[in-house]
Design a protein around this motif. Structure first.
Motif, PDB file in Angstrom:
ATOM      1  N   MET A 152      87.927  22.977  77.855  1.00 39.24           N
ATOM      2  CA  MET A 152      88.362  21.743  77.208  1.00 39.24           C
ATOM      3  C   MET A 152      87.171  20.853  76.870  1.00 39.24           C
ATOM      4  N   PHE A 153      86.208  20.737  77.798  1.00 40.04           N
ATOM      5  CA  PHE A 153      85.018  19.926  77.537  1.00 40.04           C
ATOM      6  C   PHE A 153      84.195  20.517  76.402  1.00 40.04           C
ATOM      7  N   LEU A 154      84.081  21.845  76.351  1.00 36.76           N
ATOM      8  CA  LEU A 154      83.328  22.477  75.271  1.00 36.76           C
ATOM      9  C   LEU A 154      83.985  22.241  73.911  1.00 36.76           C
ATOM     10  N   VAL A 155      85.292  22.405  73.843  1.00 35.14           N
ATOM     11  CA  VAL A 155      85.998  22.207  72.577  1.00 35.14           C
ATOM     12  C   VAL A 155      85.940  20.750  72.142  1.00 35.14           C
ATOM     13  N   LEU A 156      86.190  19.836  73.059  1.00 41.64           N
ATOM     14  CA  LEU A 156      86.143  18.415  72.727  1.00 41.64           C
ATOM     15  C   LEU A 156      84.727  17.981  72.349  1.00 41.64           C
ATOM     16  N   GLY A 157      83.734  18.506  73.062  1.00 42.63           N
ATOM     17  CA  GLY A 157      82.344  18.187  72.742  1.00 42.63           C
ATOM     18  C   GLY A 157      81.943  18.719  71.380  1.00 42.63           C
ATOM     19  N   ALA A 158      82.338  19.947  71.072  1.00 46.08           N
ATOM     20  CA  ALA A 158      82.019  20.518  69.763  1.00 46.08           C
ATOM     21  C   ALA A 158      82.706  19.732  68.648  1.00 46.08           C
ATOM     22  N   PHE A 159      83.954  19.328  68.878  1.00 41.72           N
ATOM     23  CA  PHE A 159      84.661  18.525  67.876  1.00 41.72           C
ATOM     24  C   PHE A 159      83.944  17.197  67.642  1.00 41.72           C
ATOM     25  N   ASN A 160      83.554  16.508  68.714  1.00 44.33           N
ATOM     26  CA  ASN A 160      82.836  15.232  68.569  1.00 44.33           C
ATOM     27  C   ASN A 160      81.503  15.430  67.867  1.00 44.33           C
ATOM     28  N   LEU A 161      80.799  16.480  68.219  1.00 38.48           N
ATOM     29  CA  LEU A 161      79.496  16.746  67.619  1.00 38.48           C
ATOM     30  C   LEU A 161      79.623  16.981  66.116  1.00 38.48           C
ATOM     31  N   PHE A 162      80.526  17.853  65.714  1.00 36.96           N
ATOM     32  CA  PHE A 162      80.674  18.160  64.287  1.00 36.96           C
ATOM     33  C   PHE A 162      81.287  17.003  63.513  1.00 36.96           C
ATOM     34  N   ALA A 163      82.201  16.264  64.120  1.00 37.01           N
ATOM     35  CA  ALA A 163      82.755  15.081  63.443  1.00 37.01           C
ATOM     36  C   ALA A 163      81.683  14.020  63.265  1.00 37.01           C
ATOM     37  N   GLY A 164      80.830  13.843  64.267  1.00 35.83           N
ATOM     38  CA  GLY A 164      79.741  12.886  64.154  1.00 35.83           C
ATOM     39  C   GLY A 164      78.747  13.266  63.082  1.00 35.83           C
ATOM     40  N   ILE A 165      78.413  14.565  63.008  1.00 39.23           N
ATOM     41  CA  ILE A 165      77.494  15.025  61.964  1.00 39.23           C
ATOM     42  C   ILE A 165      78.103  14.816  60.588  1.00 39.23           C
ATOM     43  N   ARG A 166      79.381  15.146  60.447  1.00 41.44           N
ATOM     44  CA  ARG A 166      80.055  14.962  59.153  1.00 41.44           C
ATOM     45  C   ARG A 166      80.099  13.485  58.766  1.00 41.44           C
ATOM     46  N   ASN A 167      80.422  12.609  59.709  1.00 43.43           N
ATOM     47  CA  ASN A 167      80.474  11.178  59.418  1.00 43.43           C
ATOM     48  C   ASN A 167      79.096  10.623  59.123  1.00 43.43           C
ATOM     49  N   ARG A 168      78.085  11.102  59.828  1.00 42.75           N
ATOM     50  CA  ARG A 168      76.708  10.646  59.582  1.00 42.75           C
ATOM     51  C   ARG A 168      76.278  11.001  58.164  1.00 42.75           C
ATOM     52  N   ILE A 169      76.585  12.217  57.719  1.00 44.80           N
ATOM     53  CA  ILE A 169      76.254  12.622  56.347  1.00 44.80           C
ATOM     54  C   ILE A 169      76.998  11.744  55.351  1.00 44.80           C
ATOM     55  N   HIS A 170      78.268  11.491  55.608  1.00 44.34           N
ATOM     56  CA  HIS A 170      79.089  10.678  54.701  1.00 44.34           C
ATOM     57  C   HIS A 170      78.522   9.263  54.568  1.00 44.34           C
ATOM     58  N   TYR A 171      78.256   8.611  55.697  1.00 42.01           N
ATOM     59  CA  TYR A 171      77.747   7.241  55.653  1.00 42.01           C
ATOM     60  C   TYR A 171      76.318   7.177  55.120  1.00 42.01           C
ATOM     61  N   SER A 172      75.517   8.200  55.355  1.00 44.89           N
ATOM     62  CA  SER A 172      74.168   8.229  54.797  1.00 44.89           C
ATOM     63  C   SER A 172      74.217   8.327  53.275  1.00 44.89           C
ATOM     64  N   GLN A 173      75.129   9.133  52.755  1.00 44.26           N
ATOM     65  CA  GLN A 173      75.282   9.238  51.306  1.00 44.26           C
ATOM     66  C   GLN A 173      75.772   7.920  50.714  1.00 44.26           C
ATOM     67  N   MET A 174      76.707   7.270  51.412  1.00 43.39           N
ATOM     68  CA  MET A 174      77.192   5.968  50.924  1.00 43.39           C
ATOM     69  C   MET A 174      76.069   4.938  50.929  1.00 43.39           C
ATOM     70  N   LYS A 175      75.229   4.975  51.942  1.00 42.82           N
ATOM     71  CA  LYS A 175      74.117   4.033  52.041  1.00 42.82           C
ATOM     72  C   LYS A 175      73.098   4.300  50.942  1.00 42.82           C
ATOM     73  N   ASN A 176      72.830   5.576  50.643  1.00 42.75           N
ATOM     74  CA  ASN A 176      71.890   5.909  49.576  1.00 42.75           C
ATOM     75  C   ASN A 176      72.426   5.511  48.202  1.00 42.75           C
ATOM     76  N   GLU A 177      73.725   5.628  47.981  1.00 42.20           N
ATOM     77  CA  GLU A 177      74.321   5.225  46.713  1.00 42.20           C
ATOM     78  C   GLU A 177      74.299   3.701  46.548  1.00 42.20           C
ATOM     79  N   LYS A 178      74.435   3.001  47.653  1.00 37.84           N
ATOM     80  CA  LYS A 178      74.476   1.539  47.608  1.00 37.84           C
ATOM     81  C   LYS A 178      73.095   0.928  47.361  1.00 37.84           C
ATOM     82  N   SER A 179      72.055   1.523  47.955  1.00 36.47           N
ATOM     83  CA  SER A 179      70.714   0.928  47.848  1.00 36.47           C
ATOM     84  C   SER A 179      70.106   1.228  46.477  1.00 36.47           C
ATOM     85  N   PRO A 180      69.533   0.212  45.843  1.00 37.66           N
ATOM     86  CA  PRO A 180      68.911   0.430  44.534  1.00 37.66           C
ATOM     87  C   PRO A 180      67.593   1.181  44.684  1.00 37.66           C
ATOM     88  N   ILE A 181      67.297   1.977  43.685  1.00 46.59           N
ATOM     89  CA  ILE A 181      66.046   2.750  43.723  1.00 46.59           C
ATOM     90  C   ILE A 181      64.945   2.019  42.991  1.00 46.59           C
TER      91      ILE A 181
END
Length: 103
Positions: free
Chosen positions: A74-103
């Motif tokens: 259970m800890f392995l599955v929950l940990g893997a889910f948190n890890l991959f969800a965090g990576i996915r959210n980090r990519i999403h918010y990083s892309q949003m931040k890059n689109e928002k900031s002017p070049i």
């Protein structure tokens, strides 16, 4: 050798717990929603690492009873889910931040 692995896992567990706490506090105090999202994504990543390390500690410390194996799984599955969800959210918010900031 096994003692060294145990101490390294314990040190990684303490490090991930502290980092998860700090990023959680920073995320809750952030006023910008992009920074808040990035910090919460990092909190998910650290929590995932913490849960995976906790499962590994249980594997090395305790005997393989049925209850221990179920809890470890259970800890392995929950940990893997948190890890991959965090990576996915980090990519999403990083892309949003890059689109928002002017070049």
């Amino acid at each position: 050798m096994l003692d060294v692995v145990r101490y390294l896992l314990f040190a990684l567990f303490i490090l991930s717990t502290i980092c998860a706490g700090f990023t959680s506090i920073r995320g809750r105090r952030a006023s910008d929603f992009l920074k808040r999202g990035l910090y919460q994504a990092m909190t998910n990543i650290w929590m995932g690492i913490m849960l995976i390390v906790l499962a590994l500690i249980q594997m090395f410390m305790f005997s393989g009873s049925t209850v221990a194996v179920i809890v470890e799984g259970m800890f392995l599955v929950l940990g893997a889910f948190n890890l991959f969800a965090g990576i996915r959210n980090r990519i999403h918010y990083s892309q949003m931040k890059n689109e928002k900031s002017p070049i």
